[in-house]
Design an enzyme around this catalytic site. Structure first.
Site, mmCIF file in Angstrom:
data_model
loop_
_atom_site.group_PDB
_atom_site.id
_atom_site.type_symbol
_atom_site.label_atom_id
_atom_site.label_comp_id
_atom_site.label_asym_id
_atom_site.label_seq_id
_atom_site.Cartn_x
_atom_site.Cartn_y
_atom_site.Cartn_z
ATOM 1 N N GLY A 72 -56.691 -83.193 68.602
ATOM 2 C CA GLY A 72 -55.517 -83.650 69.339
ATOM 3 C C GLY A 72 -55.998 -84.386 70.566
ATOM 4 N N HIS A 73 -55.689 -85.663 70.648
ATOM 5 C CA HIS A 73 -56.123 -86.441 71.797
ATOM 6 C C HIS A 73 -54.898 -86.824 72.624
ATOM 7 C CE1 HIS A 73 -60.019 -87.839 69.613
ATOM 8 N NE2 HIS A 73 -60.016 -86.576 69.927
ATOM 9 N N GLN B 20 -63.443 -82.811 67.801
ATOM 10 C CA GLN B 20 -64.062 -81.499 68.073
ATOM 11 C C GLN B 20 -65.347 -81.700 68.899
ATOM 12 O OE1 GLN B 20 -63.199 -81.871 64.362
ATOM 13 N NE2 GLN B 20 -61.176 -81.413 65.115
ATOM 14 N N ASP C 24 -62.084 -80.535 72.869
ATOM 15 C CA ASP C 24 -61.148 -80.647 73.993
ATOM 16 C C ASP C 24 -61.830 -81.139 75.267
ATOM 17 O OD1 ASP C 24 -59.164 -79.567 72.309
ATOM 18 O OD2 ASP C 24 -59.835 -77.544 72.797
ATOM 19 N N LYS D 217 -61.689 -86.516 75.034
ATOM 20 C CA LYS D 217 -62.181 -87.714 74.349
ATOM 21 C C LYS D 217 -61.122 -88.805 74.284
ATOM 22 C CE LYS D 217 -63.639 -85.138 70.873
ATOM 23 N NZ LYS D 217 -63.812 -83.819 71.417
HETATM 24 P P1 IMP Z 1 -60.259 -75.595 61.992
HETATM 25 O O1 IMP Z 1 -60.953 -76.864 62.346
HETATM 26 O O2 IMP Z 1 -58.765 -75.683 62.067
HETATM 27 O O3 IMP Z 1 -60.737 -75.034 60.688
HETATM 28 O O4 IMP Z 1 -60.655 -74.503 63.095
HETATM 29 C C1 IMP Z 1 -61.984 -73.988 63.204
HETATM 30 C C2 IMP Z 1 -62.363 -73.779 64.674
HETATM 31 O O5 IMP Z 1 -62.461 -75.030 65.325
HETATM 32 C C3 IMP Z 1 -61.343 -72.960 65.477
HETATM 33 O O6 IMP Z 1 -62.033 -72.209 66.449
HETATM 34 C C4 IMP Z 1 -60.514 -74.033 66.167
HETATM 35 O O7 IMP Z 1 -59.910 -73.574 67.349
HETATM 36 C C5 IMP Z 1 -61.593 -75.065 66.459
HETATM 37 N N1 IMP Z 1 -61.075 -76.434 66.577
HETATM 38 C C6 IMP Z 1 -60.711 -77.251 65.574
HETATM 39 N N2 IMP Z 1 -60.310 -78.433 66.067
HETATM 40 C C7 IMP Z 1 -60.444 -78.369 67.398
HETATM 41 C C8 IMP Z 1 -60.225 -79.318 68.451
HETATM 42 O O8 IMP Z 1 -59.848 -80.465 68.249
HETATM 43 N N3 IMP Z 1 -60.480 -78.860 69.715
HETATM 44 C C9 IMP Z 1 -60.947 -77.606 69.953
HETATM 45 N N4 IMP Z 1 -61.164 -76.707 69.002
HETATM 46 C C10 IMP Z 1 -60.933 -77.098 67.727
#
Ligand code: IMP
Length: 435
Positions: free
Chosen positions: A40-41, A231, A13, A16
């Site tokens: 999510g962008h 991420q 977040d 990007k």
């Molecule tokens: P997952 O990727 O859905 O398995 O989530 C694993 C961890 O990564 C959790 O803490 C999510 O909140 C975090 N996470 C996954 N994608 C994002 C992102 O795009 N931005 C921020 N946190 C993310």
């Protein structure tokens, strides 16, 4: 020819979307290499706001090509929805400008189900507690698990009905035992999956192909390539705050495995740094701020997840985390985002090091057991009260903002390449020519 990677250097977040969109102007090809629709962008282009989860933001620019690399996990329903929504807004998506790797793994409905089941309380008849990660619930982890255990279905399998049926049959055998046994959920039926395959293939077939060949050709032709990370560094499966991480390699090193680019392809790595820190989900966050300052940051920065809508945890900038990302991804310059959000929120703090058992440490410890014992050591800055959205050079910034940026650059260990002073494309101080 230039290849540039954009990677997050915090917990995701970092903003990007805007930076990738900005850099796309000079790129011919934009490539995603890991993650899925957990990302999510948000992009603001003129009066239009776009929230993209899977399609690389480069698609918004005419004449550019976008690739979803083999390292991405793809939920076909989400992809179709996103493609349709973009098309409805006049963004042309054709097989000439968009390709999904045939080797990218498919997020199946049972992956989403498993992801949610693991994050929910167990039925009372089942023994034991569990680890809640706070995932996005999109099925990301279970899909990567199947990839690693060689039970995955790939985008190319959608085009081969017999192979799809056989692989899906094997995959659901174990899943159904878990669903009915441990989680008290209904079985997944093979016939339902076959019907999905047919629908997905009908829509997506023209877009599924050998993405790495397209990448190699582009590199050979001397094109400019932008790799779009999702991420952030601290969510990396190996080097992040395990187990509170995502399931892919979020570092620049993930580009090779996730797209087919060879090591040495990259000319520059731009590390995204939000001017403060946020984190979604569970896990350690040494500079987290509770109470009024944290709430003010959340409101000023509109820190709610693009994907899940969850409020993000907020805190001070952590130069220890960013410095670690610089080392891990070979970051050559920093893109500081959301500096404008800090207006009026002074005094501002940056964690310059941690104290662990009386020792000063300047990089994140690899284990969260040690991280939990770390105490951030802060440097304080006065902050600024002025509206900075009109700044287009460092000289346009008030001295309070300049001092904060100087501190950030010094403490994070990489030069500034760009500073974002507002959500729109133009609200940017560009300090480096990327392409
Ligand atoms: P997952 O990727 O859905 O398995 O989530 C694993 C961890 O990564 C959790 O803490 C999510 O909140 C975090 N996470 C996954 N994608 C994002 C992102 O795009 N931005 C921020 N946190 C993310």
């Amino acid at each position: 020819m230039t290849s540039v990677a954009v990677v997050g250097s915090q917990w995701g977040d970092e903003g990007k979307g805007k930076v990738v969109d900005l850099l796309t102007e000079g790129a011919d090809l934009v490539v995603r290499f890991q993650g899925g629709n957990n990302a999510g962008h948000t992009l603001v282009v003129g009066s239009e706001t776009y929230a993209l989860h899977l399609v690389p933001s480069g698609i918004l620019h005419q004449g550019k090509r976008a690739l979803v690399g083999n390292g991405v996990v793809v939920d076909p329903d989400v992809l179709i929805e996103e493609m349709d929504a973009l098309a409805a807004r006049g963004v042309a998506i054709t097989p000439e400008n968009f390709t999904v790797s045939s080797s990218a793994h498919v997020i199946m409905p049972y992956h989403r189900l498993l992801d949610s089941a693991r994050e929910s309380p167990l039925p009372s008849s089942s023994p034991g507690g569990r680890l809640v990660i706070g995932t996005t619930g999109r099925g990301i982890g279970p899909c990567y698990e199947d990839k690693a255990s060689r039970q995955g279905l790939r985008m190319g399998d959608l085009l081969l009905p017999d192979r799809f049926r056989e692989r899906a049959r094997t995959a659901i055998m174990e899943k159904n035992a878990l669903f009915t046994g441990l989680y008290g959920l209904p079985e997944t039926r093979l016939s339902d999956l076959e019907a999905l395959r047919e629908r997905w293939a009908a829509r997506l077939a023209p877009f599924i192909g050998d993405a790495r060949k397209i990448l190699w050709d582009a590199l050979e032709e001397g094109r400019n390539v932008l790799f779009e990370g999702a991420q952030g560094s601290q969510l990396d499966i190996d080097h992040g705050t395990y187990p509170y991480v995502t399931s892919s390699t979020t570092l620049s090193g993930g580009i090779c495995g996730g797209s087919g680019a060879s090591p040495g392809t990259l000319d520059r790595v731009l590390g995204l740094v939000k001017a403060y820190t946020t984190r979604v989900g569970e896990g350690p966050f040494p500079t987290e701020v509770f109470g009024t300052h944290g709430d003010r940051l959340r409101e000023a920065g509109r820190e709610y997840g693009t994907t899940t809508g969850r409020p993000r945890r907020c805190g001070h900038l952590d130069a220890v985390a960013v410095r670690t990302a610089v080392a891990l991804s070979g970051i050559t310059s920093l893109a500081v985002t959301k500096l404008d959000v800090l207006r009026g929120l002074g005094p501002l703090k940056i964690a310059e090091s941690y104290l662990l058992d009386g020792q000063t440490i300047r990089h994140m410890p690899p284990d969260i057991h040690d991280l939990a014992l770390c105490e951030p050591v802060y440097r304080e800055y006065g902050g600024f009260e002025e509206d900075i959205s009109g700044a287009r050079s460092l000289a346009d910034l008030p001295s309070g903002a300049r001092k904060y940026l100087d501190g950030l650059e010094d403490l994070c260990g990489a030069p500034l390449g760009l500073v974002s002073v507002g959500p729109e494309r133009g609200e940017t101080v560009l300090l480096e020519k990327f392409f």
